[in-house]
Design an enzyme around this catalytic site. Structure first.
Site, PDB file in Angstrom:
ATOM      1  N   ARG A  40     -12.008  -9.462  14.783  1.00 14.94           N
ATOM      2  CA  ARG A  40     -13.028  -9.510  13.481  1.00 14.94           C
ATOM      3  C   ARG A  40     -14.243 -10.579  13.937  1.00 14.94           C
ATOM      4  NH1 ARG A  40      -9.945  -8.521   7.903  1.00 14.94           N
ATOM      5  NH2 ARG A  40     -10.775  -6.481   7.818  1.00 14.94           N
ATOM      6  N   LYS A 226      -4.981   9.101  -2.668  1.00 16.86           N
ATOM      7  CA  LYS A 226      -5.747   9.355  -4.454  1.00 16.86           C
ATOM      8  C   LYS A 226      -7.208  10.032  -4.174  1.00 16.86           C
ATOM      9  CE  LYS A 226      -2.696   6.055  -6.256  1.00 16.86           C
ATOM     10  NZ  LYS A 226      -2.195   4.597  -6.972  1.00 16.86           N
ATOM     11  N   GLY A 379     -10.687   1.691   7.186  1.00 13.19           N
ATOM     12  CA  GLY A 379      -9.558   1.187   6.783  1.00 13.19           C
ATOM     13  C   GLY A 379      -8.589   2.303   7.681  1.00 13.19           C
ATOM     14  N   GLY A 402     -13.096  -1.633   1.661  1.00 13.41           N
ATOM     15  CA  GLY A 402     -13.665  -1.460   0.985  1.00 13.41           C
ATOM     16  C   GLY A 402     -15.760  -1.302   0.571  1.00 13.41           C
TER      17      GLY A 402
END
Length: 422
Positions: A40, A226, A379, A402
């Site tokens: 990063r 999920k 992710g 996110g």
């Protein structure tokens, strides 16, 4: 949402002080604070170097971890975790903050830039203000962890104004944080001309382009555990995709919704009706919805568990789905081969276990071998692609987990909406 935003190339920064929001939320060794992955920090270098080359003075800022800036709240959280209240001293709280100080980031950034990075002892306090006032063109300073300020996550206007007062221009380049309306990601744009850096420019150009005007057919691959975390994504993509592929743990809720037996597989019973609604919506819109037909199962969630192949709709009562099977891999890969654009978010199985990584690897291989525009939505999928050695074969790997999910949902991202339009 308007993806056409002004960038650092659209403004004159010569001789100006630039407040630059980066994503320096890097993993560290708990024992000695050593940065274990500087990806990063490296990602921010092109924007920082450009600003320096243009004669700007750079005031960089970022959050790091999740410090609790309020002693009473910290003590309460620790007590809820079972810690002895008598042991929760201010000294321990200060040490918890110290562990998330920006010093290691400043040192690593300085090494990569080949110049000293001045570190402020605070975010908007006397030290930061003095160092910002003295900063000269070509110099870089780093503010202390933005989350040391109580007002950061509340988007406190006074904090935003104080941060903005140190600079003349605001540049946003932390895509991983633009879905949060914080003082340093969105609030400061109320007080300074705000544009994007090169990282966000690329995200908006590639991901925004794929959603607004994709090269067709557009194939979206959604995995992960999920259904509930991907509701908005599935719903939004059904309006724009030609094919949607569902894999990972969420596939078992879809299988159960259609009357299948899923054994002890991951299941969200509350979302069965939603799955049937999505299947009906796909039919109505003419979108192909591909679900697994065969599944690698195991009796326990373990890396050593022996894989057993079963039809997805007939998983035995004592077994759980762990990965997609060979027939599913073949069907999913064929859809990818015929695509113009592929967006992938979420692994196909428990890729952390070698016995159940085959499905995720096969999808990564299919993406690597296609001529389509291939976008990995951050992710776990980004981690899998990197771990399996396919990263350099992808068109784009998003830097935000996110944020990229909310992007795919079609949500407005506060840290992007606040930037000046072209």
């Amino acid at each position: 949402m308007n993806y056409n935003k002004k960038t650092v190339k659209d403004i004159d920064v010569k001789g100006k002080k630039v407040l630059l929001r980066c994503d320096f939320n890097v993993p560290q060794d708990k024992a000695d604070g050593h940065i274990t992955d500087d990806k990063r920090i490296r990602a921010a270098l092109p924007t920082i170097q450009y600003l320096l080359d243009q004669g700007a003075a750079v005031i960089a800022c970022s959050h790091l971890g999740k410090p609790e800036p309020d002693f009473d709240k910290w003590a309460k959280k620790q007590a809820e975790k079972g810690k002895d209240p008598a042991s929760l001293t201010r000294e321990k709280w200060e040490k918890s903050l110290e562990a998330l100080c920006m010093k290691p980031v400043a040192e690593r950034l300085g090494e990569l830039l080949g110049k000293t990075v001045i570190l402020a002892a605070d975010v908007v306090g006397p030290d930061a203000q003095a160092k910002a006032a003295a900063l000269k063109p070509g110099e870089v300073m780093l503010l202390q962890n933005t989350r040391f300020e109580k007002g950061e996550t509340k988007n406190d206007p006074e904090l935003a104004r104080a941060m903005a007062s140190m600079a003349e221009v605001y540049v946003s380049d932390a895509f991983g944080a633009v879905h949060r309306a914080h003082a340093s990601t969105a609030g400061v744009a109320a007080y300074l001309p705000a544009v994007s850096g090169f990282l966000i420019e690329k995200e908006l150009e590639i991901m925004g382009g794929a959603l607004a005007d994709p090269k067709r057919p557009l194939v979206a691959i959604l995995g992960g555990s999920k259904v509930s975390s991907k509701i908005g994504v599935i719903n939004h993509l059904l309006d724009i995709a030609d094919t949607i592929i569902i894999g990972g743990g969420m596939a078992y809720t879809f299988a159960k919704a259609q009357g299948g037996s899923v054994g002890t597989s991951l299941l969200e019973s509350d979302w069965l009706d939603y799955c049937n609604e999505m299947i009906a919506k796909a039919k109505e819109k003419g979108v192909k919805l591909l679900l697994p037909v065969d599944t690698l199962c195991a009796k326990e969630f373990s890396a050593e568990a022996e894989p057993v192949l079963h039809d997805t709709m007939a998983i035995p009562g004592d077994m759980m789905g762990m990965d997609i099977g060979p027939k599913t891999i073949e069907a999913f890969s064929a859809a990818i081969q015929g695509a113009g654009t592929v967006i992938w978010n979420g692994p196909m199985g428990v890729f952390e276990f070698a016995n159940f990584a085959g499905g995720t690897r096969a999808i990564a291989q299919a993406l690597a071998g296609t001529d389509a525009i291939t976008i990995i939505g951050g992710g776990d999928s980004a981690a899998a692609v990197a771990q399996m050695g396919f990263a350099d074969k992808m068109t784009h790997i998003s830097t935000g987990g996110g944020a990229s999910l909310e992007f795919l949902e079609g949500k407005e991202l506060p840290g992007v909406a606040c930037l000046l339009d072209q």
